[in-house]
Design a protein around this motif. Structure first.
Motif, PDB file in Angstrom:
ATOM      1  N   LEU A  74       0.829  -1.213   0.000  1.00 15.98           N
ATOM      2  CA  LEU A  74       0.000   0.000   0.000  1.00 15.98           C
ATOM      3  C   LEU A  74       0.862   1.261   0.000  1.00 15.98           C
ATOM      4  N   ASN A  91       2.333   1.754  -3.451  1.00  9.60           N
ATOM      5  CA  ASN A  91       1.313   2.289  -4.355  1.00  9.60           C
ATOM      6  C   ASN A  91       1.136   3.787  -4.158  1.00  9.60           C
ATOM      7  N   ARG A 102      -1.592   0.778  -8.700  1.00  7.08           N
ATOM      8  CA  ARG A 102      -2.785   0.822  -7.848  1.00  7.08           C
ATOM      9  C   ARG A 102      -3.846  -0.072  -8.488  1.00  7.08           C
ATOM     10  N   MET A 110      -3.956  -5.556  -5.506  1.00  7.99           N
ATOM     11  CA  MET A 110      -4.853  -5.115  -4.441  1.00  7.99           C
ATOM     12  C   MET A 110      -5.808  -6.235  -4.035  1.00  7.99           C
TER      13      MET A 110
END
Length: 650
Positions: free
Chosen positions: A377, A380, A471, A475
């Motif tokens: 995260l 990203n 992104r 995920m």
């Protein structure tokens, strides 16, 4: 050392910071010398000299010096790992790092002597390299592919690769999201070591890597050549024999020992066994409580009082044992300053890292498994969330973007937030990509529904996939890992303002407080952390919409109303006065209709997936006081609209 150097580089340091870094280097050198780790001692001696000049004010800590010092930290880390494993160190890397430090110290004069001394071996090095490449299991989490790296190696020269399957688990235990293979590579040709290292530059912190010359650094002299003395061997630090510890060092050691007398190192397996025993004790205590509820309070007053005391002591014992496994989340946050620094340098962006709530405690097992998703995260956010310096200035923002890591307790959960002040998510682009890929998109979707599309497997809005992150790419894996911990993940974003990703996790995976409810002839457990209230609804407040869907009016708000019996295909019993439990997860509230409330109770969580298989709508199971099994409702799954019909059929 690393934390201090990063503080100096970012301008957050005070006068004491350089002294702290120097003392750390001095301690490393002293310990390495005492135990005969010659490479560590030799490198740290040069490192200490440079730090001493900075400490004395003879040298300013400029960018080149700090980069060299941070490189030294990496090399020292690698040498410590070598010492622990008992393998051979990469002396070329050590020599290159030491030469860089000496060049800074001597203004380039000392560095010039090193290539001359190393000139003789270079001829033999050109034969090629042996490479041992062992990807960490989590490499796929960063979007990197070991096979891509192998193909890049093949472009450098003639390659012979041998794949090892020793880490490959049995088929039943195979996880497709983990990297299990590793390779031994023989690379032939006139190849510089720097070219080989560059191939692994993107994954150097995600693998174990060894690079050594293909041949020994010995070149046979031609037969017709006149006898000549052999070239001088590269200078190596002399073995350091253990020396008597000076008085001041002895005093310091005594002080350090006194400071740790109150601690005891215990194997994690022993703590886990203790937690399992406490879990069994909780179940036994629940059995006794249930049996005691059937006794005459007047006749068995002392026994019942003892059972109440046992319940209180069992809860205190459980909390104390769970506390042993609790660690501050700062142990995870501490790895991010260096990560942010290296990525911002690589991407030529100015990035500040802000951490909040580092002292917040979380179960050790959860901490170990949340680290990789958080790394993904943060990557990203830096790579795709934050704009370039020019874009930020044009948008009227400060030149440096900010990444914020925040942790806090909320009820029986810990909430970790990863936020940035970047460009935010592009709603139109996400919708366009989703339609292009044939994903199901609701009519007039809300922002929350649009952001959910990012978690679709392989979804990405990036025009160009990078090795760092994307992104959307990965995920789905991030969410999968968080859901496996009984957690949730959600996204908030505003165009031009930034993005915040919220991860909600249980404090521990072993024991939870639950509300027991009766549905038909079965008992279910609702995790108490999700329960908002329980009420007896009036029929006037229940409305039917869209065929058989129902909503319940609660203080002016209409909540989706679900019958738990219908969700799990349980034969319904006619309840005179059905109850409703209002639960909330990830900002979504819903009402669950049950037959009766049985009360609150501590329950021991048993992993249903490990003992049977994963069931949609169910997060685990527990054993009740009467020996029956009760299923734990996956409130987060229900809130996300996960259908539980398949659960009944399985």
């Amino acid at each position: 050392m690393e934390a201090g150097l990063l503080d100096i580089e970012s301008g957050r340091a005070d006068g004491e910071t350089i002294h702290t870094v120097f003392r750390a280097a001095h301690s490393i050198k002293g310990g390495a010398s005492t135990f005969g780790f010659t490479e560590i001692a030799g490198l740290t001696h040069v490192l200490e000299t440079l730090l001493d000049e900075m400490r004395a004010g003879k040298r300013e800590p400029d960018t080149e010096s700090l980069s060299a010092l941070l490189q030294s930290v990496d090399v020292l880390r690698a040498l410590l790992d070598v010492a622990e494993r008992g393998t051979e160190p990469d002396r070329a890397s050590v020599q290159a790092c030491q030469s860089r430090l000496e060049a800074i110290l001597g203004g380039g004069h000392k560095a010039a002597a090193k290539p001359a001394a190393a000139a003789a071996p270079k001829a033999a090095e050109s034969a090629g390299w042996n490479v041992v490449f062992k990807p960490h299991e989590s490499m796929f989490m960063s979007g990197n592919d070991p096979l891509r790296i192998m193909r890049e190696l093949e472009r450098l020269g003639e390659m012979k690769a041998e794949c090892s399957f020793e880490r490959l688990p049995k088929f039943a235990d195979l996880d497709a999201f983990q990297s299990h293979l590793w390779w031994k590579v023989e690379l032939k040709g006139d190849i510089k070591k720097a070219q080989v290292e560059e191939v692994f530059s993107w994954v150097e912190d995600e693998c174990d890597l060894e690079i050594s010359p293909l041949q020994a650094l010995v070149v046979a002299a031609p037969a017709a050549a006149a006898p000549a003395p052999p070239p001088p061997a590269p200078a190596q630090p002399q073995a350091v024999k253990p020396q008597p510890v000076p008085q001041d060092t002895q005093a310091a050691s005594a002080g350090a020992g006194g400071a740790t007398e109150g601690t005891l190192r215990v194997q994690v397996s022993k703590v886990d066994a203790l937690i399992n025993l406490v879990g069994e004790l909780v179940i036994t205590q629940a059995m006794l409580k249930q049996a005691g509820s059937e006794l005459d309070p007047g006749q068995y007053e002392r026994l019942l009082a003892g059972l109440v005391q046992l319940e209180r002591n069992t809860r205190d014992l459980q909390e104390a044992v769970i506390g042993i496994r609790m660690l501050p989340v700062g142990s995870v946050f501490s790895r991010f300053p260096r990560l942010v620094r290296d990525l911002s340098t690589r991407l030529d962006k100015q990035v500040k890292l802000k951490t909040v709530g580092e002292a917040t405690e979380l179960d050790k097992g959860v901490i170990e498994k949340i680290a990789d998703p958080l790394v993904h995260l943060v990557r990203n956010s830096i790579d795709h969330g934050l704009e370039t310096t020019a874009e930020r200035v044009a948008a009227g923002k400060s030149e440096a973007g900010t990444i914020t890591l925040a942790a806090s307790h909320q009820g029986g959960h810990i909430v970790i937030e990863v936020s940035d002040d970047g460009r935010g998510l592009n709603r139109d682009k996400i919708l366009s990509k989703a339609i292009e890929r044939g994903l199901s998109v609701p009519e007039n979707p809300t922002d929350t529904q649009v952001w959910e599309l990012i978690f679709a497997p392989g979804f990405s809005t990036a025009d160009q996939v990078t090795d760092l992150s994307g992104r959307g790419v990965g995920m789905d894996v991030v969410r999968k890992n968080i859901l496996a911990l009984g957690g949730e993940v959600g996204i908030e974003s505003r165009a031009g303002k930034g993005t915040k990703i919220t991860v909600r996790l249980p404090l521990t995976l072993a024991i939870l407080d639950g509300m027991l409810v009766q549905v038909g002839g079965e008992t279910f457990v609702l995790p108490l952390g999700f329960v908002i209230e329980a009420l007896q609804p009036e029929s006037a407040n229940i409305r039917t919409v869209q065929a058989d869907s129902r909503v319940l009016k609660v203080r002016g708000d209409y909540l989706p109303l679900f019958s738990v019996a219908r969700l799990y295909k349980i034969e319904e019993e006619a309840a005179n006065e059905p109850m409703v439990v209002v639960v909330e997860s990830d900002g979504k509230r819903l009402a669950l209709e049950v037959d009766a409330l049985l009360g609150q109770q501590q329950v021991v969580v048993k992993n249903l997936e490990a003992n049977y298989r994963r069931i949609p709508g169910i997060s685990g199971a527990t054993i009740l006081g009467d020996g029956r099994v009760a299923l734990i409702v996956d409130v987060g799954g229900l809130a996300r609209g996960v259908t539980t019909q398949p659960a009944a059929n399985q």
